[in-house]
Design a protein around this motif. Structure first.
Motif, PDB file in Angstrom:
ATOM      1  N   PRO A   9      30.046  41.482  13.043  1.00 22.58           N
ATOM      2  CA  PRO A   9      28.651  41.366  12.594  1.00 22.58           C
ATOM      3  C   PRO A   9      28.543  40.952  11.124  1.00 22.58           C
ATOM      4  N   ARG A  10      29.387  41.534  10.280  1.00 21.83           N
ATOM      5  CA  ARG A  10      29.312  41.194   8.862  1.00 21.83           C
ATOM      6  C   ARG A  10      29.804  39.767   8.617  1.00 21.83           C
ATOM      7  N   TRP A  11      30.913  39.425   9.231  1.00 20.35           N
ATOM      8  CA  TRP A  11      31.445  38.063   9.047  1.00 20.35           C
ATOM      9  C   TRP A  11      30.476  37.015   9.584  1.00 20.35           C
ATOM     10  N   ASP A  12      29.730  37.379  10.610  1.00 26.24           N
ATOM     11  CA  ASP A  12      28.837  36.398  11.231  1.00 26.24           C
ATOM     12  C   ASP A  12      27.636  36.097  10.332  1.00 26.24           C
ATOM     13  N   ARG A  13      27.207  37.061   9.562  1.00 26.40           N
ATOM     14  CA  ARG A  13      26.023  36.825   8.722  1.00 26.40           C
ATOM     15  C   ARG A  13      26.389  36.433   7.295  1.00 26.40           C
ATOM     16  N   THR A  14      27.688  36.441   6.977  1.00 29.21           N
ATOM     17  CA  THR A  14      28.120  36.072   5.623  1.00 29.21           C
ATOM     18  C   THR A  14      28.556  34.617   5.624  1.00 29.21           C
ATOM     19  N   CYS A  15      27.993  33.842   4.712  1.00 26.79           N
ATOM     20  CA  CYS A  15      28.433  32.447   4.678  1.00 26.79           C
ATOM     21  C   CYS A  15      29.728  32.350   3.891  1.00 26.79           C
ATOM     22  N   LEU A  16      30.461  31.293   4.168  1.00 32.96           N
ATOM     23  CA  LEU A  16      31.767  31.124   3.547  1.00 32.96           C
ATOM     24  C   LEU A  16      31.657  31.060   2.024  1.00 32.96           C
ATOM     25  N   THR A  17      30.617  30.418   1.513  1.00 36.88           N
ATOM     26  CA  THR A  17      30.431  30.353   0.055  1.00 36.88           C
ATOM     27  C   THR A  17      30.444  31.746  -0.554  1.00 36.88           C
ATOM     28  N   ASP A  18      29.651  32.645   0.020  1.00 37.39           N
ATOM     29  CA  ASP A  18      29.561  33.988  -0.562  1.00 37.39           C
ATOM     30  C   ASP A  18      30.898  34.722  -0.473  1.00 37.39           C
ATOM     31  N   TRP A  19      31.570  34.566   0.647  1.00 41.52           N
ATOM     32  CA  TRP A  19      32.873  35.226   0.784  1.00 41.52           C
ATOM     33  C   TRP A  19      33.853  34.666  -0.247  1.00 41.52           C
ATOM     34  N   LEU A  20      33.885  33.369  -0.389  1.00 43.77           N
ATOM     35  CA  LEU A  20      34.817  32.752  -1.337  1.00 43.77           C
ATOM     36  C   LEU A  20      34.492  33.166  -2.762  1.00 43.77           C
ATOM     37  N   GLU A  21      33.217  33.140  -3.109  1.00 41.13           N
ATOM     38  CA  GLU A  21      32.851  33.496  -4.478  1.00 41.13           C
ATOM     39  C   GLU A  21      33.137  34.970  -4.762  1.00 41.13           C
ATOM     40  N   GLY A  22      33.008  35.787  -3.724  1.00 43.83           N
ATOM     41  CA  GLY A  22      33.287  37.210  -3.918  1.00 43.83           C
ATOM     42  C   GLY A  22      34.766  37.534  -3.929  1.00 43.83           C
ATOM     43  N   THR A  23      35.588  36.611  -3.473  1.00 46.05           N
ATOM     44  CA  THR A  23      37.016  36.879  -3.316  1.00 46.05           C
ATOM     45  C   THR A  23      37.865  36.130  -4.335  1.00 46.05           C
ATOM     46  N   ALA A  24      37.401  34.940  -4.730  1.00 48.04           N
ATOM     47  CA  ALA A  24      38.234  34.065  -5.547  1.00 48.04           C
ATOM     48  C   ALA A  24      38.393  34.587  -6.970  1.00 48.04           C
ATOM     49  N   ALA A  25      39.546  34.275  -7.540  1.00 47.85           N
ATOM     50  CA  ALA A  25      39.796  34.651  -8.929  1.00 47.85           C
ATOM     51  C   ALA A  25      39.041  33.722  -9.882  1.00 47.85           C
ATOM     52  N   ASP A  26      38.744  32.512  -9.449  1.00 46.16           N
ATOM     53  CA  ASP A  26      38.055  31.565 -10.328  1.00 46.16           C
ATOM     54  C   ASP A  26      37.158  30.652  -9.489  1.00 46.16           C
ATOM     55  N   PRO A  27      36.102  30.136 -10.103  1.00 46.37           N
ATOM     56  CA  PRO A  27      35.142  29.322  -9.344  1.00 46.37           C
ATOM     57  C   PRO A  27      35.746  28.033  -8.785  1.00 46.37           C
ATOM     58  N   GLU A  28      36.700  27.455  -9.493  1.00 45.51           N
ATOM     59  CA  GLU A  28      37.255  26.192  -9.003  1.00 45.51           C
ATOM     60  C   GLU A  28      38.029  26.392  -7.700  1.00 45.51           C
ATOM     61  N   SER A  29      38.751  27.489  -7.613  1.00 48.16           N
ATOM     62  CA  SER A  29      39.469  27.784  -6.372  1.00 48.16           C
ATOM     63  C   SER A  29      38.502  27.982  -5.215  1.00 48.16           C
ATOM     64  N   ALA A  30      37.411  28.701  -5.492  1.00 49.67           N
ATOM     65  CA  ALA A  30      36.423  28.945  -4.440  1.00 49.67           C
ATOM     66  C   ALA A  30      35.830  27.627  -3.959  1.00 49.67           C
ATOM     67  N   ARG A  31      35.514  26.777  -4.919  1.00 52.69           N
ATOM     68  CA  ARG A  31      34.912  25.506  -4.568  1.00 52.69           C
ATOM     69  C   ARG A  31      35.887  24.634  -3.775  1.00 52.69           C
ATOM     70  N   TYR A  32      37.119  24.641  -4.221  1.00 50.33           N
ATOM     71  CA  TYR A  32      38.142  23.841  -3.541  1.00 50.33           C
ATOM     72  C   TYR A  32      38.369  24.336  -2.119  1.00 50.33           C
ATOM     73  N   ALA A  33      38.509  25.635  -1.968  1.00 49.92           N
ATOM     74  CA  ALA A  33      38.743  26.191  -0.631  1.00 49.92           C
ATOM     75  C   ALA A  33      37.546  25.921   0.279  1.00 49.92           C
TER      76      ALA A  33
END
Lengths: 439, 439
Positions: free
Chosen positions: B124-148
Motif C-alpha cells: 500500500p505504501r509503495w503503491d501511493r509513493t512516487c519514485l521521485t519522492d522515494w529517491l529524494e528521501g533515500t539518495a545521498a545527493d540530488p544528482e544521484s536521485a535525478r540520475y536514478a
C-alpha cells in the motif's frame, strides 16, 4: 453541428449551438438523455435519485435552467441531529483536526487557477504527492487524516486518497468554491433536489431542441475529420457536420476511433483520467423512522464501508429513504462481494448510523455506474497523480474540428451538473466563435 | 480461437494454440505483424531498429524463438569508452550514489512476487509513493536521485519518476531480474540484436501459422460473448470462436466494445495503465566517427532531453547510427516542439555526448510510437500510482471466454519482447487448459 452525448454537457452545448442558429444533431449512446442521472420511482411515487441529484449555491447555470424549464426544486431533507461514526462509536462531532485540514487545503487551493492548475508554483510537488501522504504529514492525529481523506477524495471524487494527487484535490476545491460549499447540505452543494430528479430537466432540455435533434441508442464509434468537415459514425449512420462537440468523460472520449488519429498528448490524456468509484445504495423503509428519533439520517463515517448517508426521502412525507454512499476502496470491495455479503455490510453500517430498524429495509436499491459501459464510474474522472502538470493542457484544447466538453473539462464546478453545463456552453462558444462564457 | 493483435504476444499465443491443435485466426489492426517493432533500412543496407530491438540473458523464450526460426543475432556495438553527461559536463562516472539507489530498489523488489505485487507487505505504501519522492528521501545527493529516476522510470518505463509508483518500479525490477540485468548492454537486456530486426522474427512466426491465419488491416472493434462462444467484429467481418485472446496493452484493450460489458473493475483497470512516453531518434552519419575517437557512443545523461544513447550501427562496418532515447517529460517536450527546435535540441545533446561531428548527421530519423493509434506509447503500459493494489488482480483474470495477453500481463520480463511471448503462451494455456507455462 454534431454533439456526442446527451448528458447535461451535451444538451447544454446543443442548446447553445441551436440558439446561435446552428443545425444540431445530438447522438446519445443510451436509450435516454441525461447521462449520469437517473430517476427511479417507488410504488407510492417517492422519487429515487440514482445518480447526480443536487444543486446548490453559486451553481448559477443550473438554477437558471431549472427556472427556465419550469422544474421545481425542494430542499434536501435534514430533520434533527447528524452523526459522525467514529472508531469509538457514534458521535456528533467529527475528529478534532478535520476542520483544520479542510481549511489548509482550501488555503492551498487559493494558489490554483482552475483553468490552468499546472501553472501553480507548487504544482509539480502537489501533482506527485497523493492526498494520503499530505494528510498524514499535516494532520494532528490519524483519525482526522483518515476522515478528511474519506470526505474529500471519497465524498468529492469517489476515490481513495491514495489515488488522488494534492493538485487534483485543490483544483477541485477551488472550482467548487471551497470545502464548506462542496461538502455542505443546506447552504452547500447538496442543498436542493429537483422534482422528478435531474432527469426531468434533461428531458425538457432535449425537448427544447428542434424535433429530431436527439438520437438515442446511437453510440458514436468513430469521428473522421478533414478540411471540409467532420463525419461522425454510429452503428447505423454517418452524420456530416462542420464541427463536433464530444461531451463525454475523457476516459470514454478516448474509446472513440478518430481519423486522423488524435495527437499523442491528447490521446495520452485520455489514458490518465480514470472515473471515480462510487457505490450509491438506497435503503427504503415504510417511513423515515430516524426522524422520530430526532435523527437527520445525514452523517459521515470514519470507519466502515459507508462514508456518507443522507435522508433521501421527500422532506415532509412518504417512504423513508436512507441513501448510503461508498467510495473508492470501500466501493470496490462491495462490488466484489456476493449480493448477500454486500447487503449485510451495508445494513450493518446503516444500523450503526441510525439504529437497528435500519437493518430491515423493504428494499435495497443499488445502481452501479461503474458497471454501465456508457459511464464507467462516478462521480467523474480525475487525473492520476503526476498527470495534471503533464497532460492538463490537453483537457480542453480542440483538435481541429473536435471540441471537448463534459464536466471534467469545466473550470468551475467540474464534476457537477453545473460544470457539465458550463463546459457544454464553453465548447459551443468555441464552435460558434461567440464570446466565451465565463466558465 | 481468435487472437486480437499480431504483436509478439499474439503471435506466441497463436502458435501455442495451433500447436495444441486449435484453428486460429489472428486479427491485426496494422498492415503488418510485430506490434511495437519496426525495421527501417538505409540505402546501404544498414538496419534501423525503430521500436523494440534487444534481447539478453534469461530471456529464454526469445532466444528459443530466434533459434527455432533461424534468425541470426549480433551483439550491440560497444567499442571504447562510455560517457555520463552530468551538470558539470561529460564524465565517465555516474553520480556517486546512483548504484546504491539501484541496489536499494533491487532489495525492495525481493519482497515482491511479480505475479501478485499487491500482496507485498509494504504494497500500500509503495503503491501511493512516487519514485521521485522515494529517491529524494533515500539518495545521498540530488544528482544521484535525478540520475536514478531518469534511468529507472525513464530508461525502463519511458516515464518520469513523478508518474511511477515505487510498487510499479519494484514489480518491474523483479520481473526483469534486477537493475543490473535490465540496464546492462553486454550481459544485460540490451545485449543482442536480431538480423533484420525483431520484425523479421515476427514475420517468420506469422508464416509458421497455417496459411490464412493472420489477417492484417483488421482492427477489432467489438467482442461479443455468450454461452455458445465469442463473436469478434472487425470492420469487414465477424469471426466466431470458442475463446479469444486479446493481446493488446490494457489501455488499447479498453477501447474495444464488449458485450456484455466488462466487469467494472476490469474496465477500471484499463483506465489506469497509460502507455509510456518514449522518443527514439536515429542520427545517421557517414561513419561511426566516435569509435575512432575511442568513444562507444553508449552513455547516459543526468541533464538534457536525451537520457540514453547507443551506437546502433552494425558492430563492425557500415554507416554510423547513434540512437537517442528520450523519456517522459523530455519526450513530451520534444513532441511539442517544432521540427527545427526538436532537431536542434537533439543535436546539441548528441554533440555533448560524442563531440561536434554529431551535429551534422546525414539524416535524423524519428518514429513516435505515441502517435501511432495502434500503440499509443512505448515501451509499455504502467499502472498509475495507487492502482496496483486496487486493480492489479484484474490484469490477467479472464472474463468468461476472453483471455488477456500482451507484455503488460507478464510476470517475467513485462514490458519486453520476452514478456510478450511469455504472456501469449500463458494465455494460450488458459484457453487450451494446458499446464500453465512458467511465465
Amino acid at each position: 453541428m454534431v454533439v456526442v452525448g446527451a448528458g447535461f454537457s451535451g444538451l447544454a452545448a446543443a442548446l447553445a449551438l441551436a440558439r446561435a442558429g446552428a443545425r444540431v444533431r445530438v447522438l446519445e449512446a443510451r436509450d435516454r438523455v441525461g447521462g449520469r442521472v437517473l430517476t427511479g420511482w417507488l410504488d407510492d411515487g417517492t422519487q429515487l435519485d440514482l445518480g447526480a441529484q443536487w444543486i446548490g449555491p453559486t451553481q448559477e447555470r443550473m438554477y437558471a435552467l431549472v427556472s427556465a424549464y419550469g422544474i421545481d426544486t425542494f430542499p434536501s431533507a435534514a430533520h434533527g441531529a447528524g452523526y459522525v461514526l467514529r472508531r469509538g462509536g457514534r458521535s456528533t462531532e467529527p475528529p478534532a483536526g478535520a476542520e483544520e485540514l479542510f481549511a489548509a487545503l482550501d488555503s492551498l487551493s487559493a494558489a490554483v487557477d482552475p483553468a490552468e492548475p499546472w501553472r501553480a508554483a507548487e504544482a509539480p510537488r502537489w501533482d506527485r504527492t497523493c492526498l494520503t501522504d499530505w494528510l498524514e504529514g499535516t494532520a494532528a492525529d490519524p483519525e482526522s487524516a483518515r476522515y478528511a481523506g474519506r470526505l474529500l477524495a471519497g465524498g468529492l471524487l469517489a476515490a481513495s486518497p491514495d489515488e488522488i494527487s494534492v493538485l487534483q484535490m485543490v483544483f477541485y476545491l477551488r472550482g467548487g468554491g471551497g470545502s464548506r460549499l462542496l461538502l455542505g447540505m443546506a447552504g452547500g452543494a447538496q442543498q436542493d433536489r429537483l422534482v422528478g430528479g435531474p432527469a426531468a430537466l434533461a428531458q425538457r432540455m432535449a425537448a427544447a431542441l428542434p424535433e429530431g435533434s436527439v438520437t438515442c441508442g446511437a453510440p458514436v464509434h468513430a469521428i473522421e475529420q478533414d478540411r471540409a468537415g467532420v463525419l461522425v459514425h454510429t452503428e447505423r449512420e454517418r452524420v456530416a457536420a462542420d464541427a463536433v462537440v464530444v461531451a463525454l468523460p475523457p476516459a470514454l472520449a478516448g474509446r472513440i476511433r478518430y481519423a486522423p488519429a488524435l495527437p499523442a498528448l491528447r490521446d495520452g490524456l485520455t489514458q490518465r483520467v480514470p472515473m471515480g468509484s462510487a457505490f450509491k445504495v438506497h435503503a427504503v423503509y415504510p417511513e423515515p423512522f430516524w426522524r422520530a428519533d430526532g435523527l437527520s439520517g445525514v452523517g459521515t463515517a470514519v470507519v466502515g464501508p459507508v462514508t456518507e448517508t443522507v435522508d433521501n426521502g421527500m422532506p415532509d412525507s412518504g417512504r423513508g429513504v436512507l441513501t448510503a454512499f461508498c467510495y473508492g476502496d470501500e466501493a470496490r470491495e462491495l462490488r466484489e462481494m456476493s449480493a448477500g455479503a454486500r447487503r449485510d455490510a451495508l445494513l450493518d453500517a446503516l444500523t450503526a448510523a441510525v439504529g437497528r430498524r435500519a437493518g430491515r429495509p423493504d428494499e435495497l436499491i443499488e445502481y452501479d455506474w461503474s458497471a454501465d459501459p456508457y459511464t464507467r464510474g462516478c462521480f467523474c474522472g480525475a487525473l492520476t497523480p503526476g498527470s495534471w502538470t503533464r497532460y492538463g493542457p490537453f483537457l480542453r484544447r480542440p483538435v481541429g474540428r473536435i471540441h471537448w466538453a463534459g464536466t471534467e473539462t469545466a473550470t468551475r464546478w467540474a464534476g457537477y451538473l453545473e460544470g457539465a453545463v458550463r463546459a457544454g456552453e464553453r465548447a459551443a462558444a468555441e464552435v460558434t466563435g461567440a464570446d466565451r462564457p465565463a466558465d
